[in-house]
Motif scaffolding. Structure first.
Motif: not given
Length: 815
Positions: A682-702
């Motif tokens: 069993t592998i647990r990997l963190p996403r480590r993305f920002s919820l909001v895309d810093p360029l557009t202010g919209t949700l990041s795809l992950p």
């Protein structure tokens, strides 16, 4: 100067004696033993004098707050007795000697001023009686009595005055010696600075009969004088406050190291009235002495009187200097003790918190001291101090035998050594620890006073040495196996004339062993890079399903006995990671799953999206791993002993590399297994993305896709889903690109509602709404003329003509 002071017990006894004497005199007259001249006047006098005597007996003279109280009441007593004598015959009265009583009373109180006053008043009264009564009485008798009483009064007063003064001097000296003895006793028995200072200051004020006093201590850094202890009117307001260096009379005394008496401080330019105003006290006289040890001034002791009290004398200055000397001795002793104690505490804390264990034993091998590390190693408790080491330490040699029979402490004594080094084992209740020991000793002549045992846990170093030896042995073994095969078959090819079929077969064996050797070398290089911290991750947005699917497809073509079952989310699942390294992880895990499932079966790879983490499971139906091997499964070169070990190639480095790569991504890997049923990693990997895309202010795809899937399946009903792909034509700078994408995002958001979803990534915008059904038309009419050379491709799905499966297909086509 001998000061006058009042003893409460003595005052009470004198008051009772005085009352008794006067009442006896009054009773003698009342019962006509000594008849009065006028009975009615005597009765009136009897009432008033009885009330006066009663009041001054219940409330003795010393309790009244008025000034010159003893002189006033002595004069009243003289007048009262004079009236009594006059009413019983004057000079010829049998009670005339009662006039001497006030003189005796004052003398016994050591109140010499009142005694002389009484003598003068008695003489004047008798002269007055003689003048009044001289007409009716024989002159010689009158003057003889006047002279007799006057002489007796004055002589008695002077005599008692002399005796009283000498007695007072003696009593005062005894009192001073008693106070100094108490001070010296406290100084010698106590190291509490506050207790000593309080006692000395209280004693100084008491001995000098002063209104208050203060002890100042000098701040070594600034030279300021701190009010360390203050008594008197509102003295508590002063404690803790400061005088600047050289300020006031005390500052002058400390700067010059000289004692001083000032009986009119208001006219002294050195005097500061600030603290008088603060406390409300009116200083009338000051006596101050420095607190010195050698040439160093530690502070000063100051005693003060109000402007209503008497002035100080040189004799009192001598007493204060003696007290200052005792104070200085006490302070110096306390300071030295505190410094030593501070250093001892500092050393104790250092020893207690040093990384190595420390045990100190006396010459009889009893524990004197041990620090925190030693306490943890040997599981010691404070109650075990003073116990012999054989009872509590239980040291063993590396063979596991108790060392008491060949004790290093005895060896040190017999051989006269000052230092020994050795190793030993102890059991701390959880595991066996190997300790590196440095044993030293302190000697007095030929006798050891203390053994000092410094301990360091070298279990890890020993384990590393073992692992290093094991690593070299394993590497040698693993390298030797393919090299032996290569060498052997090469010799056969060189020395023997073999048929073509065997030659081809031998070449294939040599090639296979060369590949194995290459793989082993690559794995060793990989381990070396990981351990040296040189493993570099080229992190990017990785679609984990895609990585796993590629490896699964590869291995599925290599086996017909196994079926690889993939269980993925319907949508793209992104993490931030190194694509090649993650592919290496799943290559090793799938390779092991196939290798250790000789009978075939299913191999499941499950991916679960937990929003913050991605959880991946790789499960097989193989032979499993015995429980005792599970804790070591990720160790280098560790291979489980089994019947498959000889028939399966491997270096024993694969899972170690997998664990290192996963941890480099900030993840964790664990294993669960049952013998005969299979194994699950069993592998647990963190996403480590920002919820909001810093360029557009919209949700990041992950995060957009998990939220989108929740929204789509949560409530059945109409929806619109669109993909907007954009690209630039020509050479455009990064700033222009960023501004253009940002403007496009804002225009898209203007056409959506707050609850709608919009995500950005990979040159794409994805939109989802349940409320705007004409979104395709709205988006298609966005004016793009002011956005430069931007080409936009739109594709929209609506639930009127399409289903959720169409959304799944559209999204997965892009990835």
């Amino acid at each position: 100067m001998v000061k006058t002071y009042y003893n409460e017990t003595k005052e009470r006894l004198l008051s009772l004696f005085r009352a008794l004497l006067l009442f006896i005199a009054l009773l003698l007259v009342k019962f006509d033993i000594i008849p009065p001249i006028n009975q009615s006047i005597f009765n009136i006098f009897l009432v008033f004098s009885s009330i006066y005597i009663l009041i001054t007996t219940i409330f003795p003279v010393y309790k009244y707050p008025i000034f010159y109280k003893h002189e006033i009441f002595t004069a009243i007593d003289v007048i009262l007795v004079a009236i009594l004598v006059y009413l019983t015959g004057g000079i010829s009265s049998d009670l005339y000697l009662f006039l001497i009583f006030p003189i005796v009373s004052s003398a016994f109180r050591y109140d010499f001023r009142s005694a002389i006053l009484s003598a003068i008043l008695v003489t004047l009264v008798f002269i007055l009686f003689g003048i009044i009564q001289g007409v009716n009485i024989i002159l010689s008798n009158t003057y003889i009595r006047v002279v007799e009483l006057g002489v007796i009064a004055i002589v008695l007063a002077l005599f008692l005055n002399y005796i009283g003064r000498e007695s007072l001097k003696l009593e005062q000296k005894i009192n001073e010696m008693k106070i100094f003895s108490e001070i010296i006793k406290t100084v010698n028995s106590s190291l509490e600075t506050k207790e000593i200072l309080s006692l000395i200051l209280d004693s100084a004020v008491k001995l000098l009969g002063a209104d208050g006093g203060t002890i100042f201590l000098k701040d070594k850094d600034t030279g300021d004088l701190i009010f360390e202890r203050a008594i008197g009117e509102k003295g508590e307001l002063l404690e803790g406050k400061k005088l600047s260096k050289g300020e006031g009379i005390v500052g002058w005394v400390v700067e010059n190291g000289t004692p001083i008496i000032i009986n009119n401080p208001q006219k002294d330019p050195r005097f500061s009235s600030y603290y008088d105003k603060l406390s409300g006290f009116k200083t009338g006289s000051i006596i101050c002495a420095p607190l010195k040890v050698g040439d160093e001034v530690l502070g000063a002791i100051e005693v003060i009187n109000s402007n209503r009290n008497r002035k100080f004398t040189e004799y009192e200055l001598d007493m204060l200097m003696n007290l200052a000397y005792e104070t200085s001795v006490a302070l110096n002793k306390a300071i030295l003790y505190n410094e030593v104690n501070l250093e001892r505490e500092k050393m104790k804390k250092i020893l207690e918190n040093v990384g190595d264990g420390l045990v100190i034993l006396d010459g009889r091998k009893r524990l004197s001291m041990f620090n925190n590390v030693a306490e943890e190693i040997f599981k010691l408790s404070p109650e075990q101090k003073e116990k012999r080491c054989t009872e509590v330490l239980k040291c063993r040699n590396l063979s596991g035998e108790l060392m008491c029979s060949e004790c290093p402490l005895d060896k040190m004594v017999f051989q006269g050594l000052s230092l020994m080094q050795y190793e030993m084992k102890v059991w701390n209740g959880e595991k066996e620890i190997i300790l590196g020991c440095n044993l030293s000793s302190t000697w007095e002549g030929r006798k050891v006073t203390n053994f000092i045992l410094a301990l360091r846990d070298i279990s890890l170093a020993k384990e590393l040495d073992r692992m290093k030896s094991e690593f070299v042995a394993n590497v040698s073994h693993e390298l030797k196996t393919p090299l032996t095969a290569i060498k052997g078959y090469s010799e056969l090819l060189i020395k023997m004339n073999l048929p073509p079929e065997k030659v081809r077969n031998y070449y294939q064996i040599i090639y296979k062993e060369s590949e194995r050797l290459t793989q082993l070398i690559n794995d060793l290089l990989e381990v070396s890079r990981i351990e040296s911290g040189k493993i570099e991750l080229k992190k990017e947005m990785v679609e984990i399903r895609k990585v796993i699917k590629e490896r699964a497809t590869f291995f599925q073509t290599q086996t017909s006995k196994h079926t690889i079952v993939l269980q993925f989310p319907e949508y793209p699942t992104f993490i931030l990671g190194d694509n090649a390294r993650l592919a290496q992880v799943f290559h090793n895990l799938l390779d092991n799953a196939i290798k250790y499932s000789p009978n075939g079966g299913n191999i499941w790879v499950r991916v679960s999206d937990k929003m913050e983490d991605i959880v991946i499971e790789v499960q097989d139906q193989g032979i499993g791993i015995p429980p005792e091997h599970l804790p070591h499964i990720f160790d280098r070169f560790y291979r489980v002993d089994s019947s498959l070990r000889k028939s399966t190639s491997g270096t024993g480095l694969g899972l170690s590399i997998v664990k290192s790569i996963i941890e480099a991504h900030g993840g964790k890997i664990s294993v669960a297994s049952k013998v005969g049923e299979g194994t699950t990693f069993t592998i647990r990997l963190p996403r480590r993305f920002s919820l909001v895309d810093p360029l557009t202010g919209t949700l990041s795809l992950p995060y957009f896709f998990p939220l989108l899937w929740r929204e789509m399946y949560k409530v059945q009903g109409p929806f619109a889903f669109g993909r907007i792909y954009y690209e630039f034509e020509g050479l455009i700078s990064d700033n222009v690109r960023k501004n253009t994408i940002y403007n496009l995002a804002n225009r898209l958001k203007e056409r959506l509602r707050p609850n709608d979803l919009i995500g950005h990534g990979f040159n794409r915008f994805y939109l989802f709404t349940r409320t705007v059904m004409d979104i395709e038309e709205k988006v298609s009419h966005i004016p793009l003329g002011d956005m430069g050379d931007l080409k936009v491709h739109l594709k929209f799905l609506t639930s009127v003509n399409n289903s959720i499966e169409d959304v799944v297909k559209l999204v997965n086509e892009d990835f």
